[in-house]
Design an enzyme around this catalytic site. Structure first.
Site, mmCIF file in Angstrom:
data_model
loop_
_atom_site.group_PDB
_atom_site.id
_atom_site.type_symbol
_atom_site.label_atom_id
_atom_site.label_comp_id
_atom_site.label_asym_id
_atom_site.label_seq_id
_atom_site.Cartn_x
_atom_site.Cartn_y
_atom_site.Cartn_z
ATOM 1 N N LYS A 80 0.856 -1.190 0.000
ATOM 2 C CA LYS A 80 0.000 0.000 0.000
ATOM 3 C C LYS A 80 0.889 1.235 0.000
ATOM 4 O O LYS A 80 1.988 1.219 0.544
ATOM 5 C CB LYS A 80 -0.847 0.005 1.286
ATOM 6 C CG LYS A 80 -2.079 0.858 1.195
ATOM 7 C CD LYS A 80 -3.224 0.107 0.556
ATOM 8 C CE LYS A 80 -4.438 0.980 0.401
ATOM 9 N NZ LYS A 80 -5.566 0.242 -0.198
ATOM 10 N N GLY A 177 -26.796 0.871 2.393
ATOM 11 C CA GLY A 177 -26.016 1.638 1.426
ATOM 12 C C GLY A 177 -26.340 1.235 -0.004
ATOM 13 O O GLY A 177 -26.147 0.086 -0.387
ATOM 14 N N GLY A 179 -24.972 2.851 -2.698
ATOM 15 C CA GLY A 179 -23.998 3.669 -3.445
ATOM 16 C C GLY A 179 -23.467 2.853 -4.603
ATOM 17 O O GLY A 179 -24.217 2.114 -5.264
HETATM 18 P P1 NAD Z 1 -20.182 4.385 -1.904
HETATM 19 O O1 NAD Z 1 -19.722 5.569 -1.134
HETATM 20 O O2 NAD Z 1 -20.441 4.519 -3.356
HETATM 21 O O3 NAD Z 1 -21.526 3.817 -1.247
HETATM 22 C C1 NAD Z 1 -21.761 3.772 0.128
HETATM 23 C C2 NAD Z 1 -23.173 4.296 0.353
HETATM 24 O O4 NAD Z 1 -23.495 4.130 1.720
HETATM 25 C C3 NAD Z 1 -23.330 5.781 0.021
HETATM 26 O O5 NAD Z 1 -24.361 5.950 -0.924
HETATM 27 C C4 NAD Z 1 -23.671 6.405 1.375
HETATM 28 O O6 NAD Z 1 -24.600 7.483 1.256
HETATM 29 C C5 NAD Z 1 -24.277 5.233 2.118
HETATM 30 N N1 NAD Z 1 -24.216 5.362 3.556
HETATM 31 C C6 NAD Z 1 -23.250 5.922 4.330
HETATM 32 N N2 NAD Z 1 -23.589 5.845 5.631
HETATM 33 C C7 NAD Z 1 -24.761 5.185 5.690
HETATM 34 C C8 NAD Z 1 -25.614 4.796 6.757
HETATM 35 N N3 NAD Z 1 -25.312 5.060 8.030
HETATM 36 N N4 NAD Z 1 -26.757 4.145 6.463
HETATM 37 C C9 NAD Z 1 -27.078 3.873 5.174
HETATM 38 N N5 NAD Z 1 -26.328 4.224 4.129
HETATM 39 C C10 NAD Z 1 -25.171 4.874 4.381
HETATM 40 O O7 NAD Z 1 -19.113 3.230 -1.607
HETATM 41 P P2 NAD Z 1 -18.924 1.811 -2.322
HETATM 42 O O8 NAD Z 1 -17.879 1.937 -3.364
HETATM 43 O O9 NAD Z 1 -20.231 1.206 -2.644
HETATM 44 O O10 NAD Z 1 -18.266 1.016 -1.131
HETATM 45 C C11 NAD Z 1 -19.035 0.522 -0.051
HETATM 46 C C12 NAD Z 1 -18.151 -0.338 0.835
HETATM 47 O O11 NAD Z 1 -17.588 -1.388 0.046
HETATM 48 C C13 NAD Z 1 -16.956 0.423 1.427
HETATM 49 O O12 NAD Z 1 -16.685 -0.105 2.705
HETATM 50 C C14 NAD Z 1 -15.826 0.079 0.471
HETATM 51 O O13 NAD Z 1 -14.574 0.174 1.098
HETATM 52 C C15 NAD Z 1 -16.171 -1.362 0.143
HETATM 53 N N6 NAD Z 1 -15.582 -1.831 -1.116
HETATM 54 C C16 NAD Z 1 -15.881 -1.240 -2.295
HETATM 55 C C17 NAD Z 1 -15.310 -1.705 -3.472
HETATM 56 C C18 NAD Z 1 -15.642 -1.106 -4.800
HETATM 57 O O14 NAD Z 1 -15.318 -1.713 -5.826
HETATM 58 N N7 NAD Z 1 -16.279 0.050 -4.855
HETATM 59 C C19 NAD Z 1 -14.408 -2.792 -3.436
HETATM 60 C C20 NAD Z 1 -14.134 -3.403 -2.214
HETATM 61 C C21 NAD Z 1 -14.729 -2.904 -1.059
#
Ligand code: NAD
Length: 356
Positions: A80, A177, A179
């Site tokens: 990292k 979530g 997102g």
């Molecule tokens: P993102 O920010 O696009 O989505 C997260 C969503 O959660 C957002 O829309 C946010 O508004 C919502 N949120 C935040 N707090 C909340 C709460 N208290 N209650 C309900 N909703 C809430 O992020 P993402 O890319 O979807 O990632 C989500 C998780 O997955 C993270 O922990 C990230 O590290 C992990 N992750 C993502 C990827 C990837 O490819 N994007 C890969 C591995 C791990």
């Protein structure tokens, strides 16, 4: 912190400081373990309070990548990079090209990618100075749909293990979530005709998008999500969400989602979930789709191959659940054991001399 003691205790290989006098780039790269191959892990920019905090973050995140890459069956080690600074102020072409030059000095021992506060666009600048960067625009693309696909297969594996039936249409889901990953995962669950899906969100745009596209997916307030009477709780938002407050509310028999570091305390909460008879799909195994996707950039990127590799998350989780039951440990501990065993085995295998 005595860094050499910490490194010796936790099996680290290398910790590198770099400073670029032209751009003010200040960074630390940590290579945890390269038993399986070059260390791969993204570059994060953060306004750390002090150097110590940045070093600790680099060490912790690099080690996490070793386990993630090993458990994903990839020929990659863990590493990292953290850059100390304010992402709104420090970013520029020169800044990322300077980073690329430092990455190049490691000559392939470490491969970087985007992470918190860095983007595929930033990585394009990095790639002007080094070939050791993945996650570039026009190559593997947005990792979120593929991460969600991996989580979808992970949920199916957990259903198979717990109920001996992985037919999504028989079950109900509570997704935290909607997102990047949550949105795509809900779409996969809908395609597989999930019996019922609830979701919680705090971003009005994401709530509105779900209402517009899938009115059948029911919104619930964030604080009532965990207590819902569903089969699977699907964390796709924040880390540390499985904690002393949320775990006792959970009625579901399975927890499986994309969120990183979902357990507030890996040991304590991993065991708490196990003792309640809930099956937890370890985060770094079920959410490995993104890293599997970028890994394929190192060879000839082929989407079909990526999808096949991501589908293997299903069997990998079944193996891990079996280890947990066999050894009476939490699934999180079992996942670590699984990763360590793979590293040890491959290490031993490579001890035979082969003339090349
Ligand atoms: P993102 O920010 O696009 O989505 C997260 C969503 O959660 C957002 O829309 C946010 O508004 C919502 N949120 C935040 N707090 C909340 C709460 N208290 N209650 C309900 N909703 C809430 O992020 P993402 O890319 O979807 O990632 C989500 C998780 O997955 C993270 O922990 C990230 O590290 C992990 N992750 C993502 C990827 C990837 O490819 N994007 C890969 C591995 C791990």
């Amino acid at each position: 912190m005595e860094k050499f003691d910490y490194m010796a205790k936790n099996g680290y290989e290398q910790l590198i400081y770099f400073y670029d006098k032209t751009t003010g780039l200040k960074g630390i790269t940590c290579i945890h373990d390269t038993t399986l191959g070059p260390a791969l892990g993204g570059t994060r920019i953060w306004n750390y309070q002090n150097e110590e905090e940045a070093v600790l973050d680099a060490l912790r995140l690099a080690r996490g990548m070793t386990y993630k890459n090993a458990a994903a069956g990839l020929n990659l080690g863990g590493g990292k990079t953290v850059l100390i600074g304010d992402a709104d102020q420090c970013k520029s072409e020169a800044y990322f090209r300077a980073l690329g030059r430092y990455v190049q000095t490691l000559n392939g021992r470490y491969i970087t990618a985007e992470d918190v506060n860095t983007s595929t666009k930033d990585m394009e600048y990095v790639s002007m100075e080094t070939k050791y960067v993945v996650g570039l625009e026009g190559k593997s693309g947005n990792p979120s749909p593929i991460t969600a696909l991996g989580a979808f297969h992970g949920i199916r594996a957990a259903l198979k293990y717990k109920f001996n039936n992985d037919d999504i249409s028989k079950y109900s889901f509570a997704v935290q979530g909607a997102g990047q990953t949550g949105y795509f995962l809900i779409n996969y669950l809908l395609e597989a005709k999930a019996k019922k899906i609830y979701f919680s969100e705090i971003n009005p745009r994401h709530i509105e998008r779900m209402h517009r596209e899938h009115p059948e997916v029911e919104f619930v307030k964030p604080d009532s999500l965990f207590g819902l009477n569903v089969d699977v709780v699907v964390p796709c938002a924040l880390g540390a969400i499985l904690n002393d407050t949320t775990i006792p509310q959970i009625k579901a028999k399975i927890i499986a989602g994309t969120a990183n570091n979902a357990l507030a305390d890996e040991n304590k909460h991993g065991r708490m979930i196990k003792d309640l008879g809930i099956l937890y799909a370890p985060d770094f195994v079920i959410n490995a789709g993104g890293v599997i996707n970028v890994y394929h950039e190192l060879h000839n990127y082929n989407r079909e191959e990526v999808i096949k590799t991501v589908e293997k998350i299903y069997d990998r989780l079944l193996d891990i659940f079996k280890i947990a039951d066999r050894d009476n440990i939490s699934t999180q501990e079992a996942a670590k054991k699984f990763a360590e065993e793979r590293m040890q085995t491959i290490h031993q295998l490579h001890s035979n001399y082969i003339p090349r």
